[in-house]
Write a protein that holds these residues in place. Structure first.
Motif, PDB file in Angstrom:
ATOM      1  N   HIS A   1      75.594   2.464 123.200  1.00  0.00           N
ATOM      2  CA  HIS A   1      74.447   1.577 123.074  1.00  0.00           C
ATOM      3  C   HIS A   1      73.186   2.249 123.613  1.00  0.00           C
TER       4      HIS A   1
ATOM      5  N   ASN B   1      57.986   0.242 120.778  1.00  0.00           N
ATOM      6  CA  ASN B   1      58.222   0.118 119.348  1.00  0.00           C
ATOM      7  C   ASN B   1      57.114   0.800 118.561  1.00  0.00           C
TER       8      ASN B   1
ATOM      9  N   THR C   1      75.301   1.031 118.740  1.00  0.00           N
ATOM     10  CA  THR C   1      74.198   0.114 118.507  1.00  0.00           C
ATOM     11  C   THR C   1      72.907   0.676 119.100  1.00  0.00           C
TER      12      THR C   1
ATOM     13  N   THR D   1      69.037  -0.808 120.187  1.00  0.00           N
ATOM     14  CA  THR D   1      68.152  -1.959 120.372  1.00  0.00           C
ATOM     15  C   THR D   1      66.768  -1.463 120.759  1.00  0.00           C
TER      16      THR D   1
ATOM     17  N   GLU E   1      69.901  -0.279 109.304  1.00  0.00           N
ATOM     18  CA  GLU E   1      70.890  -1.057 110.045  1.00  0.00           C
ATOM     19  C   GLU E   1      71.925  -0.108 110.643  1.00  0.00           C
ATOM     20  N   PRO E   2      72.512  -0.445 111.786  1.00  0.00           N
ATOM     21  CA  PRO E   2      72.470  -1.756 112.444  1.00  0.00           C
ATOM     22  C   PRO E   2      71.457  -1.833 113.585  1.00  0.00           C
ATOM     23  N   ALA E   3      70.387  -1.050 113.526  1.00  0.00           N
ATOM     24  CA  ALA E   3      69.390  -1.108 114.594  1.00  0.00           C
ATOM     25  C   ALA E   3      68.824  -2.521 114.715  1.00  0.00           C
ATOM     26  N   ARG E   4      68.640  -2.968 115.946  1.00  0.00           N
ATOM     27  CA  ARG E   4      68.089  -4.287 116.213  1.00  0.00           C
ATOM     28  C   ARG E   4      66.721  -4.127 116.870  1.00  0.00           C
ATOM     29  N   VAL E   5      65.724  -4.786 116.315  1.00  0.00           N
ATOM     30  CA  VAL E   5      64.373  -4.725 116.860  1.00  0.00           C
ATOM     31  C   VAL E   5      64.003  -6.104 117.388  1.00  0.00           C
ATOM     32  N   ARG E   6      63.651  -6.164 118.648  1.00  0.00           N
ATOM     33  CA  ARG E   6      63.240  -7.425 119.270  1.00  0.00           C
ATOM     34  C   ARG E   6      61.756  -7.328 119.596  1.00  0.00           C
TER      35      ARG E   6
END
Length: 482
Positions: free
Chosen positions: A8, A14, A33, A35, A70-75
């Motif tokens: 992870h 960003n 993963t 994030t 994907e599967p990168a998650r951007v918050r």
């Protein structure tokens, strides 16, 4: 997993550096993963091109970077407030509340923040900027500037911003404490050419002056003069965003100190981009940030790599000025540690053209060029590649020397578009994927959409690829049959 491969990855920031890192992790086959935590509420965008949004020539949406694989998650809208190194947690806050997120590897890509000079009246007691005062760091800062604008600082960003606002029709005064704009990069000859170019564009330039006080509607300079000021735009430099690292006990000097493997003194925490201070220089450019992202992505997926600095020309976004500088252009001629350094100068005052080229052992050590777009493209390529230049120096300065660009002449990792850090290999892959369609190629890679000086090189590469596609036998057909 092999040694050095992580699961992870949490990235704080960003911007372009973080975005590039995620893309390259995907390229290298990272299976864990990822994030990304961004404190702005909008998707990642290409921050170096903000002045094109400022002048209105490019809509804000056009600066948005492509969606991450994907599967990168951007918050989005998430601010990291603390790092717990012992438990490998980052503590965040957002509109949804506070939370903690665990990491195997943490990457700081927090960028830099504008420096706010000590000018009376520009800040409230809570340190927020006064009405009418802004810096230039986000897309929100590019909202229209009504009335007269005073730009404080004549470095690269200040000159770009002043020109952009003038192109949009604003009344602009550029106040700079040096003898001419970009005086830390340019000698007097080319600095005066730049100042004259800005003035002919309609920008009033006051060199050797500073703003000492501001109130809505008026700025006071250090000579006591007062100037109308509806907007005060601060372009007075950037400082690496290091507060998170410093609070976590990570070594910080000017930036977050990292080694050639982009590690901090905590081996699970890395830093790239404007916030990082690597042993090899070239901080503060998108080319350096993206090269660091490339190196770190390779390292985090078990490959051998190290960051050894970035060689890239600087092309201020001043359409029509054709200004470029790179490396060390002011070193005096002579012998140094077994090397021979020579400097060539070309001056055409009537034509407003200037070039200063410093060579060390026949390679470009540094250069400054004005009004010579072909030469800027050629010299920039020779400098970036670190290759010996042609023997005809005048031919090189006038841009007539052949620029390596073909499929056989350049390695696949050679950067052709420095504004968007697009390599030859990426261009060729996109060219084939887009079936040779120029508009699709540009939309896919963003090549040529920055300063534009790479356009002929990119077109030449595509032309070479087109010829090869026309003459090579079809795939999987034996040569004797073809």
């Amino acid at each position: 997993m092999p040694d050095g491969v992580v699961n992870h990855v949490v990235i704080v920031g960003n911007g372009p550096a973080a975005h590039r890192l995620v893309q390259r992790l995907h390229h290298y086959g990272h299976r864990g993963t990822v994030t990304v935590l961004g404190d702005e509420h909008r998707p990642a965008y290409h921050r170096p091109l903000l002045t094109y949004a400022l002048d209105g020539s490019v809509p804000a949406a056009a600066l948005t970077l492509p969606p991450l694989p994907e599967p990168a998650r951007v918050r989005l809208g998430v601010r990291v407030v603390a790092i717990d190194r012992r438990r490998q947690l980052v503590h965040t806050t957002s509109r949804a509340g506070t939370t903690a997120l665990r990491y195997d590897t943490l990457v700081l890509a927090t960028g830099a923040q504008p420096r706010v000079p000590d000018i009376t009246g520009v800040r409230h007691h809570d340190r927020t900027l006064a009405p009418g005062v802004r810096s230039l760091r986000t897309l929100d800062d590019c909202a229209p500037f009504p009335g007269a604008t005073v730009v404080v600082g004549g470095g690269v960003l200040g000159a770009e911003a002043a020109a952009a606002l003038r192109r949009r029709g604003a009344e602009v005064l550029l106040v700079h404490d040096g003898p001419h704009p970009m005086h830390r990069h340019l000698d007097a000859e080319v600095g005066q050419l730049l100042a004259r170019w800005l003035e002919e564009l309609g920008v009033e330039v006051r060199g050797g002056r500073t703003v000492v006080a501001y109130e809505p509607g008026k700025s006071v300079l250090d000579d006591g003069s007062a100037v109308r000021t509806d907007n005060l735009l601060l372009c007075t430099g950037m400082r690496p965003e290091t507060r998170l690292a410093s609070a976590a006990g990570i070594t910080v000097r000017t930036g977050v100190v990292v080694d050639a493997f982009l590690r901090t003194d905590d081996p699970r925490i890395h830093a790239i981009g404007d916030c990082a201070e690597p042993p090899a220089g070239s901080r503060g450019t998108v080319a350096a940030a993206w090269e660091q992202a490339e190196v770190l992505a390779a390292l985090l997926t078990g490959h051998d790599a190290r960051y050894e600095g970035t060689r890239a020309p600087v092309r201020p976004r001043l359409p029509g000025a054709d200004l470029a500088f790179m490396g060390e252009s002011r070193r005096p001629p002579g012998e140094r540690e077994g090397t021979r350094t020579v400097t060539f100068t070309f001056t055409d005052r009537a034509g407003r053209r200037y070039a200063r080229l410093t060579l060390e052992d026949h390679r470009v050590l540094g250069a400054v060029l004005f009004g010579l777009p072909e030469a800027a493209a050629a010299v920039g390529q020779w400098y970036a590649q670190g290759r010996p230049v042609p023997s005809d120096r005048l031919e090189l300065l006038l841009g007539a020397a052949a620029v390596p660009r073909g499929e056989d002449e350049l390695p696949g990792d050679a950067v052709l578009c420095h504004c968007n850090h697009v390599t030859k290999g990426e261009l060729l892959r996109a060219w084939h994927a887009c079936a040779g369609q120029w508009a699709a190629l540009v939309e896919t890679t963003h090549a040529t959409t920055g300063c534009g000086t790479c356009k002929e090189t990119v077109r030449g590469l595509c032309a070479d690829a087109s010829v090869r596609a026309a003459v090579q036998p079809p795939a999987n057909v034996p040569e004797e049959v073809a």
